[in-house]
Design an enzyme around this catalytic site. Structure first.
Site, mmCIF file in Angstrom:
data_model
loop_
_atom_site.group_PDB
_atom_site.id
_atom_site.type_symbol
_atom_site.label_atom_id
_atom_site.label_comp_id
_atom_site.label_asym_id
_atom_site.label_seq_id
_atom_site.Cartn_x
_atom_site.Cartn_y
_atom_site.Cartn_z
ATOM 1 N N ASP A 199 -2.331 6.151 -3.576
ATOM 2 C CA ASP A 199 -1.170 5.532 -2.943
ATOM 3 C C ASP A 199 -0.699 4.385 -3.832
ATOM 4 O O ASP A 199 -1.208 4.195 -4.935
ATOM 5 C CB ASP A 199 -1.494 5.066 -1.517
ATOM 6 C CG ASP A 199 -2.543 3.960 -1.475
ATOM 7 O OD1 ASP A 199 -3.285 3.818 -2.466
ATOM 8 O OD2 ASP A 199 -2.617 3.249 -0.465
ATOM 9 N N ASP A 258 -1.018 1.188 -4.088
ATOM 10 C CA ASP A 258 -1.924 0.169 -4.637
ATOM 11 C C ASP A 258 -3.298 0.728 -4.983
ATOM 12 O O ASP A 258 -4.218 -0.017 -5.301
ATOM 13 C CB ASP A 258 -2.052 -1.024 -3.688
ATOM 14 C CG ASP A 258 -2.782 -0.685 -2.397
ATOM 15 O OD1 ASP A 258 -2.772 0.500 -2.005
ATOM 16 O OD2 ASP A 258 -3.349 -1.596 -1.770
ATOM 17 N N SER A 317 0.813 -1.219 0.000
ATOM 18 C CA SER A 317 0.000 0.000 0.000
ATOM 19 C C SER A 317 0.845 1.268 0.000
ATOM 20 O O SER A 317 1.597 1.520 -0.922
ATOM 21 C CB SER A 317 -0.972 -0.051 1.183
ATOM 22 O OG SER A 317 -1.992 0.894 1.064
ATOM 23 N N ASP A 328 -5.794 1.999 -3.351
ATOM 24 C CA ASP A 328 -7.032 1.763 -2.594
ATOM 25 C C ASP A 328 -7.431 2.991 -1.790
ATOM 26 O O ASP A 328 -8.438 2.982 -1.096
ATOM 27 C CB ASP A 328 -6.928 0.521 -1.701
ATOM 28 C CG ASP A 328 -5.913 0.655 -0.573
ATOM 29 O OD1 ASP A 328 -5.133 1.631 -0.571
ATOM 30 O OD2 ASP A 328 -5.886 -0.227 0.308
#
Length: 447
Positions: free
Chosen positions: A239, A241, A100, A243
């Site tokens: 960010d 990833d 992340s 999400d």
């Protein structure tokens, strides 16, 4: 041995904490538990752009195929895409390799069930138990061994799904996008251009060495600068990833998750689509967010910190929106996890539909000053404040004094001998004094 699974899967420094051996074992145990021993389960595997992603994907895939799983490799793609594609491809499970917003040396492995939901604690415990107890699992031979297939159309499948989450297009909007050199690089530039926006890009190549370095949702400074320099309507920062999303208004001001949730919840209410007239957020969301919702007649339910707890509450109560101040926002009618791209589309669409600049929309909420002080206490006494009558009485007195325009939050640290004392309210000097005196009381009583 410490617990493998944290609040967001297994995470650690790649090749040190999170080794190829552990990835292999997670693949074997995860496939076995999630597919209930099915002979030929199907598992979707995606990753962000980290340089350790290839190493871990190879090891994880070896583990999955060694128990007979068919692996669908979808390449560098956002975490929420894996949740969606697991459902679309009718797979038995999904796995995302990502850490992340963490620095490049970290990586993680996160599982989704067949419906695209993160795993509950009890399922993670079963996977962990197999690894720790070295429980023997089936090892098929010959044609029983699984295979790996690359799905080259996965990005297009996800982009088409994202487009379906809003009405209309984004023509005549000028948008700066910061992809953090991460997973959104493969999706966001194409998505927003195809919707007609004029797009200015930053960090829009999947370069593992640069992921989250002075860019993305945790470092929006460059995005703020680019929005002002280009006279853009809005800036969007993902960010690693994708999400989570943090936005920047046309004046260069950061618009955090609380503001984004408030804007989207008010819009959903106007359209009659805010289920049960309720938003779910964590204890960390600002009191200003709570007050803004109250003024609109919207209820707020707070949970523990972590988007998994937000999601649990949303599914339990059938709510349509929830999230965190950090920008993890879940639109449960669209996807089963925080989705930065969906959030970005909703925000841009609301701005275009309403004809309002993002700064005007964000004015629906005022962020109240916040003071955080750490009270040093003995580790074994971190939770004792709950039973101490004097401390409880003082917290009640402070909240009564603020008359609904402030709050006190006490949180024991999960890793250090500390109790975190947070006070929010209109007057910074006043709440600073309140926090200081409460922290001193806690230290005095719990040492």
């Amino acid at each position: 041995m410490a617990r493998l699974f944290g609040t967001d899967g297994v995470r650690g420094i790649a090749n040190y904490d999170l080794t190829p051996q552990l990835a292999f074992e997670l693949g074997r145990a995860g496939a076995y538990v999630l597919t209930h021993g099915t002979h030929r389960p199907k598992v979707v595997v995606g990753k962000d752009s980290r340089i350790s992603g290839d190493m871990l994907e190879c090891a994880l895939t070896a583990g999955l195929t060694s128990v007979g799983a068919e692996v669908i490799s979808v390449g560098i793609i956002p975490t929420p895409a894996v949740a969606y594609l697991t459902r679309l491809y009718q797979a038995d499970a999904g796995v995302m390799i990502s850490a992340s917003h963490n620095p490049v040396e970290y990586n993680g492995i996160k599982f989704f069930d067949k419906d695209g939901y993160k795993l509950p604690d009890e399922v993670e415990d079963r996977i962990e138990n197999i690894i720790k107890e070295k429980i023997e699992l089936p090892s098929p031979i010959g044609t029983g061994i699984g295979t790996r297939k690359e799905y080259t159309n996965s990005h297009r499948d996800y982009i088409e799904f994202l487009k379906s989450t809003i009405d209309g297009d984004l023509k005549e909007m000028k948008i700066v996008i910061d992809c953090a050199y991460g997973a959104s690089s493969t999706i966001a530039p194409i998505l927003f251009k195809e919707l007609g926006a004029e797009v200015i890009l930053h960090g829009a190549e999947p370069i593992g060495e640069k992921i989250n370095v002075n860019c993305g949702s945790t470092h929006p400074e460059k995005l703020q600068q680019l929005v002002i320099e280009n006279g853009a309507d809005i800036g969007l920062a993902f960010d690693g990833d994708a999400d989570r999303l943090i936005a920047v208004d046309e004046k260069g001001n950061v618009v955090d998750g609380d503001h984004i949730m408030a804007i989207c919840a008010i819009d959903l209410k106007k359209k009659g689509r805010l289920k049960n007239n309720t938003v779910v957020a964590t204890v960390m969301s600002n009191i200003g967010f709570e007050i803004a919702l109250k003024e609109q007649g919207i209820n707020l339910i707070r949970t523990k910190v972590g988007d998994r707890y937000v999601l649990e509450e949303m599914t339990k109560g059938g709510y349509s929106i929830g999230g965190e101040q950090s920008g993890h926002i879940i639109f449960l009618d669209d996807n089963t996890t925080g989705d930065g791209e969906i959030t970005a589309l909703k925000l841009c669409s609301i701005s275009k539909e309403s004809g309002k600049k993002l700064s005007e929309l964000a004015a629906c909420m005022i962020t109240y000053p916040q003071v955080l002080i750490n009270a040093k206490v003995k580790n074994e006494l971190k939770n004792a404040y709950l039973e101490d009558e004097e401390i409880k009485r003082e917290i009640e007195n402070l909240e009564r004094e603020m008359r609904g325009e402030g709050r006190v939050l006490i949180r024991p640290s999960g890793t250090e001998p500390l109790v975190r004392v947070m006070v929010e309210g209109k007057d910074y000097d006043k709440i600073s004094q309140m926090a200081k005196e409460l922290a001193e009381l806690i230290e005095r009583k719990l040492n």
